[in-house]
Design a protein around this motif. Sequence first.
Motif, PDB file in Angstrom:
ATOM      1  N   VAL A  57       2.534  -1.203  -0.796  1.00 30.74           N
ATOM      2  CA  VAL A  57       2.669  -0.746  -2.567  1.00 30.74           C
ATOM      3  C   VAL A  57       2.239  -1.877  -3.571  1.00 30.74           C
ATOM      4  O   VAL A  57       2.485  -1.442  -4.461  1.00 30.74           O
ATOM      5  N   LYS A  58       2.231  -2.760  -2.743  1.00 29.71           N
ATOM      6  CA  LYS A  58       1.178  -4.265  -4.600  1.00 29.71           C
ATOM      7  C   LYS A  58      -0.597  -3.430  -4.213  1.00 29.71           C
ATOM      8  O   LYS A  58      -0.690  -3.317  -5.022  1.00 29.71           O
ATOM      9  N   LYS A  59      -0.649  -2.992  -3.258  1.00 25.40           N
ATOM     10  CA  LYS A  59      -1.980  -2.521  -3.362  1.00 25.40           C
ATOM     11  C   LYS A  59      -2.214  -1.680  -4.161  1.00 25.40           C
ATOM     12  O   LYS A  59      -3.137  -1.699  -5.042  1.00 25.40           O
ATOM     13  N   ARG A  60      -1.213  -0.247  -4.221  1.00 24.68           N
ATOM     14  CA  ARG A  60      -1.651   0.571  -4.860  1.00 24.68           C
ATOM     15  C   ARG A  60      -0.799   0.726  -6.450  1.00 24.68           C
ATOM     16  O   ARG A  60      -1.479   0.724  -7.361  1.00 24.68           O
ATOM     17  N   LEU A  61      -0.319  -1.027  -6.138  1.00 26.95           N
ATOM     18  CA  LEU A  61       0.215  -0.871  -7.751  1.00 26.95           C
ATOM     19  C   LEU A  61      -0.611  -1.302  -8.627  1.00 26.95           C
ATOM     20  O   LEU A  61      -1.054  -1.392  -9.889  1.00 26.95           O
ATOM     21  N   ASN A  62      -1.927  -1.821  -8.180  1.00 29.27           N
ATOM     22  CA  ASN A  62      -2.615  -3.210  -8.223  1.00 29.27           C
ATOM     23  C   ASN A  62      -3.967  -1.391  -8.749  1.00 29.27           C
ATOM     24  O   ASN A  62      -4.733  -2.480 -10.042  1.00 29.27           O
ATOM     25  N   GLU A  63      -4.006  -0.739  -7.421  1.00 30.44           N
ATOM     26  CA  GLU A  63      -4.934  -0.199  -8.215  1.00 30.44           C
ATOM     27  C   GLU A  63      -4.460   0.746  -9.016  1.00 30.44           C
ATOM     28  O   GLU A  63      -5.644   1.301  -9.954  1.00 30.44           O
ATOM     29  N   PHE A  64      -3.392   1.285  -9.069  1.00 25.39           N
ATOM     30  CA  PHE A  64      -3.181   1.787 -10.612  1.00 25.39           C
ATOM     31  C   PHE A  64      -3.105   1.392 -11.638  1.00 25.39           C
ATOM     32  O   PHE A  64      -3.643   1.964 -13.130  1.00 25.39           O
ATOM     33  N   THR A  65      -3.280  -0.036 -11.897  1.00 27.90           N
ATOM     34  CA  THR A  65      -3.619  -1.349 -12.601  1.00 27.90           C
ATOM     35  C   THR A  65      -4.624  -0.883 -13.045  1.00 27.90           C
ATOM     36  O   THR A  65      -5.008  -1.003 -14.444  1.00 27.90           O
ATOM     37  N   GLU A  66      -5.572  -1.171 -12.645  1.00 27.59           N
ATOM     38  CA  GLU A  66      -7.147  -1.623 -12.352  1.00 27.59           C
ATOM     39  C   GLU A  66      -7.465  -0.244 -13.272  1.00 27.59           C
ATOM     40  O   GLU A  66      -8.164  -0.732 -14.164  1.00 27.59           O
ATOM     41  N   ALA A  67      -7.143   0.454 -12.566  1.00 32.14           N
ATOM     42  CA  ALA A  67      -7.727   1.839 -13.201  1.00 32.14           C
ATOM     43  C   ALA A  67      -6.827   2.439 -14.707  1.00 32.14           C
ATOM     44  O   ALA A  67      -7.924   3.163 -15.613  1.00 32.14           O
ATOM     45  N   PHE A  68      -6.093   2.448 -14.533  1.00 30.93           N
ATOM     46  CA  PHE A  68      -5.340   1.987 -16.337  1.00 30.93           C
ATOM     47  C   PHE A  68      -5.766   1.510 -17.067  1.00 30.93           C
ATOM     48  O   PHE A  68      -6.294   1.989 -18.460  1.00 30.93           O
ATOM     49  N   GLU A  84      11.130   1.778  -9.342  1.00 30.48           N
ATOM     50  CA  GLU A  84      12.098   1.824  -9.383  1.00 30.48           C
ATOM     51  C   GLU A  84      12.802   2.143  -7.563  1.00 30.48           C
ATOM     52  O   GLU A  84      13.786   1.705  -6.837  1.00 30.48           O
ATOM     53  N   LYS A  85      11.713   2.637  -7.274  1.00 28.48           N
ATOM     54  CA  LYS A  85      11.975   3.288  -5.988  1.00 28.48           C
ATOM     55  C   LYS A  85      11.179   2.393  -4.814  1.00 28.48           C
ATOM     56  O   LYS A  85      11.904   2.077  -3.738  1.00 28.48           O
ATOM     57  N   TYR A  86      10.302   1.624  -5.243  1.00 32.31           N
ATOM     58  CA  TYR A  86       9.526   0.844  -4.440  1.00 32.31           C
ATOM     59  C   TYR A  86       9.621  -0.430  -4.741  1.00 32.31           C
ATOM     60  O   TYR A  86       9.121  -1.153  -4.133  1.00 32.31           O
ATOM     61  N   MET A  87       9.861  -1.328  -6.349  1.00 34.10           N
ATOM     62  CA  MET A  87      10.239  -2.509  -6.274  1.00 34.10           C
ATOM     63  C   MET A  87      11.083  -2.736  -6.823  1.00 34.10           C
ATOM     64  O   MET A  87      11.417  -2.612  -8.576  1.00 34.10           O
ATOM     65  N   ALA A 138       9.434 -13.131 -11.345  1.00 34.03           N
ATOM     66  CA  ALA A 138       9.328 -11.351 -11.123  1.00 34.03           C
ATOM     67  C   ALA A 138       8.244 -11.461 -10.073  1.00 34.03           C
ATOM     68  O   ALA A 138       6.542 -12.599 -10.136  1.00 34.03           O
ATOM     69  N   ASP A 139       7.204 -10.939  -9.309  1.00 33.43           N
ATOM     70  CA  ASP A 139       6.749 -10.731  -8.446  1.00 33.43           C
ATOM     71  C   ASP A 139       4.862 -10.261  -9.303  1.00 33.43           C
ATOM     72  O   ASP A 139       5.393  -9.697 -10.542  1.00 33.43           O
ATOM     73  N   GLN A 140       4.058 -11.668  -9.321  1.00 35.95           N
ATOM     74  CA  GLN A 140       2.926 -11.127 -10.368  1.00 35.95           C
ATOM     75  C   GLN A 140       2.338 -10.053  -9.743  1.00 35.95           C
ATOM     76  O   GLN A 140       1.802  -9.616 -10.969  1.00 35.95           O
ATOM     77  N   HIS A 141       2.619  -9.695  -8.942  1.00 32.66           N
ATOM     78  CA  HIS A 141       1.053  -8.276  -8.614  1.00 32.66           C
ATOM     79  C   HIS A 141       1.877  -7.227  -9.686  1.00 32.66           C
ATOM     80  O   HIS A 141       1.416  -5.898  -9.477  1.00 32.66           O
ATOM     81  N   ILE A 142       3.049  -7.477 -10.606  1.00 28.75           N
ATOM     82  CA  ILE A 142       3.432  -6.318 -11.419  1.00 28.75           C
ATOM     83  C   ILE A 142       2.695  -6.274 -12.419  1.00 28.75           C
ATOM     84  O   ILE A 142       3.637  -7.031 -13.358  1.00 28.75           O
ATOM     85  N   LYS A 143       1.774  -5.626 -13.578  1.00 32.06           N
ATOM     86  CA  LYS A 143       1.658  -6.156 -14.483  1.00 32.06           C
ATOM     87  C   LYS A 143       1.954  -5.758 -15.808  1.00 32.06           C
ATOM     88  O   LYS A 143       2.218  -5.875 -17.249  1.00 32.06           O
ATOM     89  N   TYR A 144       2.930  -4.244 -15.690  1.00 39.06           N
ATOM     90  CA  TYR A 144       3.578  -3.378 -16.161  1.00 39.06           C
ATOM     91  C   TYR A 144       4.221  -2.742 -16.327  1.00 39.06           C
ATOM     92  O   TYR A 144       4.847  -1.816 -15.458  1.00 39.06           O
ATOM     93  N   THR A 145       5.236  -3.194 -17.429  1.00 42.07           N
ATOM     94  CA  THR A 145       6.761  -2.178 -16.990  1.00 42.07           C
ATOM     95  C   THR A 145       7.055  -0.457 -18.005  1.00 42.07           C
ATOM     96  O   THR A 145       5.019  -0.299 -17.847  1.00 42.07           O
ATOM     97  N   ALA A 146       7.912   0.448 -17.445  1.00 43.44           N
ATOM     98  CA  ALA A 146       7.653   1.500 -17.966  1.00 43.44           C
ATOM     99  C   ALA A 146       7.241   1.320 -19.444  1.00 43.44           C
ATOM    100  O   ALA A 146       6.196   2.072 -20.233  1.00 43.44           O
TER     101      ALA A 146
END
Length: 659
Positions: A541-552, A590-593, A604-612
């Motif tokens: 989950v964290k890896k995919r969030l990081n990938e999403f954040t980097e792509a965003f 909401e579902k995974y974090m 909070a978890d430092q892997h989460i850079k942005y909120t909605a």
Amino acid sequence: MEGIEKIKAAREILKCSIEKSRKLGVEISDRCWRLESFEQRLDFLATALRNLSCKCTLYKMSGYDVDRVIGPADSIVKIFDVICELEKTLSTDDVSDDVLAYVTTVKWMEEALGLLTDNCKLVVSWLETSSCNSSVVESWYVVNVNKCLSIVRESQATEERFRAKGGVLMTALDKVEIELVSMLRDIEPLSVPLPDVIQKMQAVIERLGVNHRVDKCMSIYVEVRSSNVRKALEELDLEYLEEISLTEFDSVLSVEPHIDQWAKHLEFVVKHLLDTEHRLCVEVFRKAAFKDGCMDCFARVANQSGIHSFIKFGNTITKGKKEAIKLLKLLDMFASLNKLRSDFNRLFSGRACGEIQTQTRDLIKKVVNGTCEIFWELSLQVELQRPTSPPVDGSVPRLVNFVVEYCNQLLEDEYWSTLIQVVEIHQGWNHESFEKGLLLNEMQNIVTVLGLNIETWAKRHEDTSLSYLFLMNNHWHLCKYTRGTKLGELMGDEWITSQEEYMEYYETLYLKESWEKLLALLSEEGLVLFPGGRAIDRQVVKKRLNEFTEAFDEIYKKQSNWELCDKGLRWRVCQLVLHVVVPSYSNYLEKYMPSIAFEVSSTADQHIKYTAKTLRNMITSLFEPKVGKYDSSTKCTELSVKINNSFVTNQLSSTPAAA
């Protein structure tokens, strides 16, 4: 001190006046003495002729008819008395006190001098005949006749003396000329004088004309009235008419305000100043003796008043660089000249105004030819901009913005009707039939060529998403800023609808090419540790969030420099991007974090850079125009205000390199 100076000045004026009065008194006294002396001699003439008549009768001398000359001789004496009185009046009266009375006195003097001369000729002729036919026995007769002949000949020379320089009549006519100058100068440039003033000037001019001063009279008129008009024009600040100079490489934008001034000033000069001068000239010189020279006089006033400077300025504008803005200015100039056409024909008709007519026709020819030359090249000039590069931010090129605004302005009733008239005139000169459809087709062709430019420019963007955004941007612009306009009416509803459809089509492609690819990074595949279980692999989950954040971040950083020039389109696209990105991202968190909810705190978890919410704020800030750049949503009525000078002078010009 100031009071003392005024007293001294007054004293000097009084001294000068006294000196002039003294000289005038001496002159009058001298003239009176000479007149009295001459009058005594005339009395002798009358007495001598009567004695001759008696003696001729006494000695029964026949063939001399002395009685026939007695009447003219008496008339000479009486006429001379009248001349003496008239001379006194002309010498002492002030012309300005009663111009008509003074001019009437001058006329009486002329008539009296004419009668004196005619009577003297009659008496001289008889006396010369009598003297030649006399015999020695009648020597007493010859002596008296010769003495009378001398007196009459001297009287006969009176008119010549009065008309000579410094003579009574010439001096009086000089005073009348001076009064004419004063009357002409007192008439304001924009006013026609009252009938009594006209009557006075007519009387003065008629008198001067009778005395062979027609040319001098007209020169005075032209000099004074031209001077008055020039003074009135000084208040208009017309230096620009002579100062401005353009070559084929200079843009008319540098002198655009002066072109508008020129139109207003020319109308004022023709419809008011010169029209008034024309009416005044006709009124003053309407007498038969001056009718032939009336238009010549007015033409000289017009020439010396500066009408040629206005024509010269118009010629200067036609020499400027061939560009779209110049076409509008030439149409303005033609409209101004056409508005004054009837005035020009009325004021400057006839041979005397031939030079003005020729120069005006030449100017109109240059304006018409220049207008048509630019108009028929507009689509070509748009096409010549095709090799240029599109804006790197995907925004609407200024050429697109300019052409839409330009075509709309050109299609406005005022410009369009003038353009039709100009093209029709040009076609007529070239013996070609005129069809209004040709102009409409050319306007449509300009927009078609512009569309081809847009398609070509889009292909030059290496980033496919940017290419789609560019096309979306431009088709939206064409749709919005032609709908409800003259250009929109010309292109038709189907064309406008197609622009809107193109915009929606490229909008869809843009979303798929960029933002929708992010959703694949939030895939749920492989997140459950055991089949059928609920354990989640948080590392995945964290890896995919990081990938999403980097792509965003990558997309956001790149598209932060892109622009959507229209506020409405900007809001629309941001809402679509939000709809694609934020709900999916929010559901994923909401579902995974669930521990971080919607806020990112320090614990909070430092892997989460942005909120909605953060994503929402970031996305809605995209595509804003940079400070200092134009916004196509802000429409300006003046092209020169909205488009900066450096662009206008380089767009739609006759030189491809200008791009």
